[in-house]
Each structure stands twice: as C-alpha cells, then as structure tokens.
Design a protein around this motif. Structure first.
Motif, PDB file in Angstrom:
ATOM      1  N   LEU A 141       0.813  -1.219   0.000  1.00 38.76           N
ATOM      2  CA  LEU A 141       0.000   0.000   0.000  1.00 38.76           C
ATOM      3  C   LEU A 141       0.846   1.268   0.000  1.00 38.76           C
ATOM      4  CD1 LEU A 141      -2.921  -0.944   2.392  1.00 38.76           C
ATOM      5  CD2 LEU A 141      -3.058  -0.429  -0.064  1.00 38.76           C
ATOM      6  N   ALA A 142       2.081   1.179   0.440  1.00 34.81           N
ATOM      7  CA  ALA A 142       2.958   2.350   0.482  1.00 34.81           C
ATOM      8  C   ALA A 142       3.489   2.734  -0.895  1.00 34.81           C
ATOM      9  CB  ALA A 142       4.129   2.094   1.436  1.00 34.81           C
ATOM     10  N   MET A 143       3.389   1.838  -1.843  1.00 32.40           N
ATOM     11  CA  MET A 143       3.878   2.139  -3.194  1.00 32.40           C
ATOM     12  C   MET A 143       2.856   3.022  -3.906  1.00 32.40           C
ATOM     13  SD  MET A 143       6.810   0.745  -3.133  1.00 32.40           S
ATOM     14  CE  MET A 143       7.322   1.045  -4.814  1.00 32.40           C
ATOM     15  N   PRO A 144       3.323   3.918  -4.771  1.00 27.43           N
ATOM     16  CA  PRO A 144       2.405   4.853  -5.431  1.00 27.43           C
ATOM     17  C   PRO A 144       1.395   4.166  -6.355  1.00 27.43           C
ATOM     18  CG  PRO A 144       4.710   5.341  -5.989  1.00 27.43           C
ATOM     19  CD  PRO A 144       4.708   4.117  -5.145  1.00 27.43           C
ATOM     20  N   HIS A 145       0.202   4.716  -6.357  1.00 28.74           N
ATOM     21  CA  HIS A 145      -0.867   4.305  -7.270  1.00 28.74           C
ATOM     22  C   HIS A 145      -1.322   2.865  -7.068  1.00 28.74           C
ATOM     23  CE1 HIS A 145      -0.134   8.070  -9.355  1.00 28.74           C
ATOM     24  NE2 HIS A 145       1.149   7.752  -9.394  1.00 28.74           N
ATOM     25  N   VAL A 146      -1.078   2.319  -5.894  1.00 28.12           N
ATOM     26  CA  VAL A 146      -1.513   0.948  -5.635  1.00 28.12           C
ATOM     27  C   VAL A 146      -2.956   0.960  -5.146  1.00 28.12           C
ATOM     28  CG1 VAL A 146      -1.213  -1.040  -4.082  1.00 28.12           C
ATOM     29  CG2 VAL A 146       0.761  -0.059  -5.238  1.00 28.12           C
TER      30      VAL A 146
END
Length: 141
Positions: free
Chosen positions: A19-24
């Motif tokens: 969830l911390a990764m962008p656009h997930v």
C-alpha cells in the motif's frame, strides 16, 4: 534493539509495503484475500489454497501462500533455487514471473528484504513513466 529493516518480516508488512507504493489499489480477492495492483496489474496477492501447493507430509493445501511478481525468470530462479530461501514455485507458476512464499515463513527474511521484494514487484508491474519517476525519487531503490 534491532532496526525495523533488520527485524523479521511479518504478514502485516506485506500489506503495508504494498500500500505504500504509489498508485496501488487493493481489491478484495476471492474469500477476502487481497490483491494489490498498480495500473490494473497485480503485483502481490494472497492466494487461496490450491492443489499445487501442499504440505508433502500431510497432503494438506497451504492456506497462507503469497504471490509476488518478479522482474524476470533469472530473478525468480535466483530466489527459488537458494535452499536457504523461503521462496518457492509450483508447476502452475512455471514460466510465470512470480515467486511464492508462505506467510508462515516470512520471518525467515528481514523487513528490509521483504521491502525490496515488494518494491521490485511494483517496479515490474508499474508503467514506464511511474517506474522512472519512482526510481528518480529513490536513487538507492
């Protein structure tokens, strides 16, 4: 006290890191097992018990398998052929750019190692534009 990066990985880390990764985005998979995607492409998902992943002693299907995408077959082979690694594959995933890991074995790797695997999963699935932007913002990434 061990730093966060060196402590044993946990299941909740998989969720937080994805969830911390962008656009997930997260989609409820079957039986409430989440599927993490970027741009409509899965990068991490929690798999339902299937006949190809089972305990060799009891024949019981593993109910805690996590699928993580990898960049290519070379990376996959490096991860699954290391006897000390908790990563594995099954005939169902032969030729597929992913590795499997049981949630019950996550503690065999560190949080930092898991973070790298999840980031690599995201990088393997994100668009070129998103990937380039993230790499520019995370030069050591």
């Amino acid at each position: 006290m061990a730093s966060k990066r060196s402590r044993a990985a946990r299941v909740e880390d998989v969720h937080a890191l994805a969830l911390a990764m962008p656009h997930v985005t997260v989609y409820p998979g079957t039986k409430g097992r989440p599927v993490y995607q970027v741009g409509g492409k899965s990068l991490v998902f929690f798999r339902n018990p299937r006949p190809d992943a089972f305990d060799p002693d009891t024949g019981e299907r593993y109910d805690d398998v996590i699928v993580l995408w990898v960049a290519d077959q070379g990376e996959k082979l490096a991860m699954v052929q290391d006897d000390a690694s908790p990563y594995f594959t099954t005939p169902h995933f032969e030729g597929h750019p992913s590795v499997l890991v049981r949630a019950s074995r996550l503690g065999e790797i560190t949080y930092g190692e898991l973070a790298e695997v999840v980031q690599d999963a995201w990088l393997s699935r994100a668009s070129a534009r998103r990937r380039e932007r993230w790499l520019a913002e995370h030069p050591s990434g």
